[in-house]
Design a protein around this motif. Structure first.
Motif, mmCIF file in Angstrom:
data_model
loop_
_atom_site.group_PDB
_atom_site.id
_atom_site.type_symbol
_atom_site.label_atom_id
_atom_site.label_comp_id
_atom_site.label_asym_id
_atom_site.label_seq_id
_atom_site.Cartn_x
_atom_site.Cartn_y
_atom_site.Cartn_z
ATOM 1 N N ASN A 51 -3.269 -56.337 11.715
ATOM 2 C CA ASN A 51 -4.139 -56.231 12.882
ATOM 3 C C ASN A 51 -5.354 -55.402 12.490
ATOM 4 O O ASN A 51 -5.298 -54.563 11.586
ATOM 5 C CB ASN A 51 -3.396 -55.617 14.074
ATOM 6 C CG ASN A 51 -2.835 -54.230 13.774
ATOM 7 O OD1 ASN A 51 -2.215 -54.003 12.727
ATOM 8 N ND2 ASN A 51 -3.045 -53.290 14.689
ATOM 9 N N HIS A 52 -6.480 -55.664 13.142
ATOM 10 C CA HIS A 52 -7.762 -55.107 12.701
ATOM 11 C C HIS A 52 -8.340 -54.196 13.779
ATOM 12 O O HIS A 52 -8.707 -54.658 14.857
ATOM 13 C CB HIS A 52 -8.715 -56.259 12.396
ATOM 14 C CG HIS A 52 -9.850 -55.894 11.506
ATOM 15 N ND1 HIS A 52 -9.918 -54.698 10.835
ATOM 16 C CD2 HIS A 52 -10.989 -56.585 11.175
ATOM 17 C CE1 HIS A 52 -11.037 -54.676 10.113
ATOM 18 N NE2 HIS A 52 -11.699 -55.793 10.312
ATOM 19 N N TRP A 83 -12.994 -50.262 10.272
ATOM 20 C CA TRP A 83 -13.280 -50.322 8.843
ATOM 21 C C TRP A 83 -12.296 -49.453 8.070
ATOM 22 O O TRP A 83 -12.077 -49.660 6.875
ATOM 23 C CB TRP A 83 -14.717 -49.858 8.573
ATOM 24 C CG TRP A 83 -15.004 -48.482 9.111
ATOM 25 C CD1 TRP A 83 -15.445 -48.163 10.365
ATOM 26 C CD2 TRP A 83 -14.856 -47.238 8.422
ATOM 27 N NE1 TRP A 83 -15.571 -46.796 10.509
ATOM 28 C CE2 TRP A 83 -15.228 -46.205 9.334
ATOM 29 C CE3 TRP A 83 -14.447 -46.889 7.141
ATOM 30 C CZ2 TRP A 83 -15.190 -44.850 8.991
ATOM 31 C CZ3 TRP A 83 -14.417 -45.542 6.797
ATOM 32 C CH2 TRP A 83 -14.793 -44.547 7.711
ATOM 33 N N ASP A 140 -9.217 -49.601 8.223
ATOM 34 C CA ASP A 140 -8.047 -50.388 7.843
ATOM 35 C C ASP A 140 -8.043 -50.700 6.345
ATOM 36 O O ASP A 140 -6.980 -50.738 5.718
ATOM 37 C CB ASP A 140 -8.019 -51.713 8.622
ATOM 38 C CG ASP A 140 -8.012 -51.514 10.125
ATOM 39 O OD1 ASP A 140 -7.661 -50.410 10.580
ATOM 40 O OD2 ASP A 140 -8.369 -52.466 10.847
ATOM 41 N N ILE A 141 -9.231 -50.930 5.786
ATOM 42 C CA ILE A 141 -9.317 -51.314 4.375
ATOM 43 C C ILE A 141 -8.913 -50.162 3.445
ATOM 44 O O ILE A 141 -8.008 -50.326 2.614
ATOM 45 C CB ILE A 141 -10.712 -51.862 4.038
ATOM 46 C CG1 ILE A 141 -10.920 -53.201 4.767
ATOM 47 C CG2 ILE A 141 -10.887 -52.033 2.532
ATOM 48 C CD1 ILE A 141 -12.287 -53.797 4.594
ATOM 49 N N PHE A 167 -7.421 -60.243 7.869
ATOM 50 C CA PHE A 167 -7.259 -59.801 9.252
ATOM 51 C C PHE A 167 -7.424 -61.027 10.150
ATOM 52 O O PHE A 167 -8.546 -61.350 10.565
ATOM 53 C CB PHE A 167 -8.299 -58.737 9.603
ATOM 54 C CG PHE A 167 -8.238 -57.511 8.720
ATOM 55 C CD1 PHE A 167 -7.260 -56.552 8.918
ATOM 56 C CD2 PHE A 167 -9.145 -57.330 7.689
ATOM 57 C CE1 PHE A 167 -7.188 -55.421 8.110
ATOM 58 C CE2 PHE A 167 -9.098 -56.205 6.882
ATOM 59 C CZ PHE A 167 -8.107 -55.251 7.090
ATOM 60 N N THR A 176 -12.411 -56.854 15.115
ATOM 61 C CA THR A 176 -11.719 -55.608 15.427
ATOM 62 C C THR A 176 -11.387 -55.550 16.917
ATOM 63 O O THR A 176 -12.074 -56.149 17.744
ATOM 64 C CB THR A 176 -12.580 -54.391 15.058
ATOM 65 O OG1 THR A 176 -13.883 -54.530 15.646
ATOM 66 C CG2 THR A 176 -12.719 -54.258 13.554
#
Length: 255
Positions: A72-73, A76, A78-79, A142, A147
């Motif tokens: 899930n996104h 930024w 998350d990366i 994603f 997002t």
């Protein structure tokens, strides 16, 4: 003042990342797939999270071998978060490969570039995923396509799951749940990078978070076989939503 110091440390850390990649790939002549290079890059991303004040709580482990990771996104963040605990290849539009510094870095860390041409974004992404999986890579996407505020797992775009089905590769879901002490909510309201907020504004908000936690759940992989794309997407979304709800409920109980 603390936020300023964090920002300056992060800025300096970015340059250390450029040097790390240059040293490993140009001086040591190692590829991005080299285990030692991957370990050092994971360490660099882990330090990035530390500088940003993120405590990572990981449950489950990424599997070995070629796999499509889906998450899930929310931001930024998350990366670097996923890259601190795994070594996936990322997807990026082909235009970025020609950008100064960033394009060079992306190429050196084995990014998969999407050449859109006459194809739609989904078709281009699917082609890149197939290419990577056939090369025995681990790839992160994603599939929500954008997002969100992180409170629920959005609809997963089924077209993207044609790629792992085509090459019979497993899909491993990852659930990301950010929390902090700035609000009483079960989801951080400062981390989500949504709406018209700029990257700098979001970074500044993140730097002001108190007790920022990133809960990362690696769920059991799903063997794709000949499962229809929509069925696979719905199955994965349900599993991810249940995990997110359990994580939110755990936080409510702890308070």
């Amino acid at each position: 003042m603390i936020k300023v110091l964090k920002f300056l440390r992060m800025f300096a850390h970015l340059f250390s990342g450029v040097w790390l990649v240059f040293y490993q790939t140009r001086i040591k002549k190692r590829s991005a797939q080299n285990p030692e290079v991957q370990a050092r890059i994971r360490q660099w991303f882990a330090k990035s999270c530390h500088i940003l004040g993120i405590t990572i709580n990981q449950q489950g482990e990424p599997i070995d071998g070629p796999v499509l990771f889906i998450a899930n996104h929310v931001s930024w963040l998350d990366i670097p978060l996923v890259a601190s605990v795994a070594s996936p290849r990322f997807l990026s539009k082909s235009e970025i490969s020609s950008w100064p510094v960033i394009g060079w870095l992306a190429r050196k860390v084995n990014t998969l570039f999407i050449v859109r041409g006459d194809r739609t974004a989904a078709e281009a992404a699917s082609a890149a995923i197939v290419e990577g999986l056939e090369e025995k890579s681990q790839i992160l996407i994603f599939p929500e396509g954008t997002t969100t505020d992180g409170k629920v797992v959005g609809r997963l775009h089924a077209r993207l799951f044609g790629a792992p089905i085509k090459v019979s590769a497993p899909v491993q879901p990852i659930v990301i749940h950010y929390t902090d002490n700035n609000t009483d909510a079960q989801q951080s309201e400062r981390v989500p990078y949504i709406g018209k907020q700029t990257l700098i504004a979001n970074l500044w908000a993140v730097l002001g978070c108190k007790d920022l936690n990133a809960n990362v759940y690696f769920l059991p992989p799903v063997e794709t076989g000949d499962m229809p794309r929509k069925e696979l997407a719905n199955t994965l979304q349900t599993q991810m939503q249940i995990t997110l709800q359990k994580s939110q409920a755990k936080l409510r109980l702890s308070h």
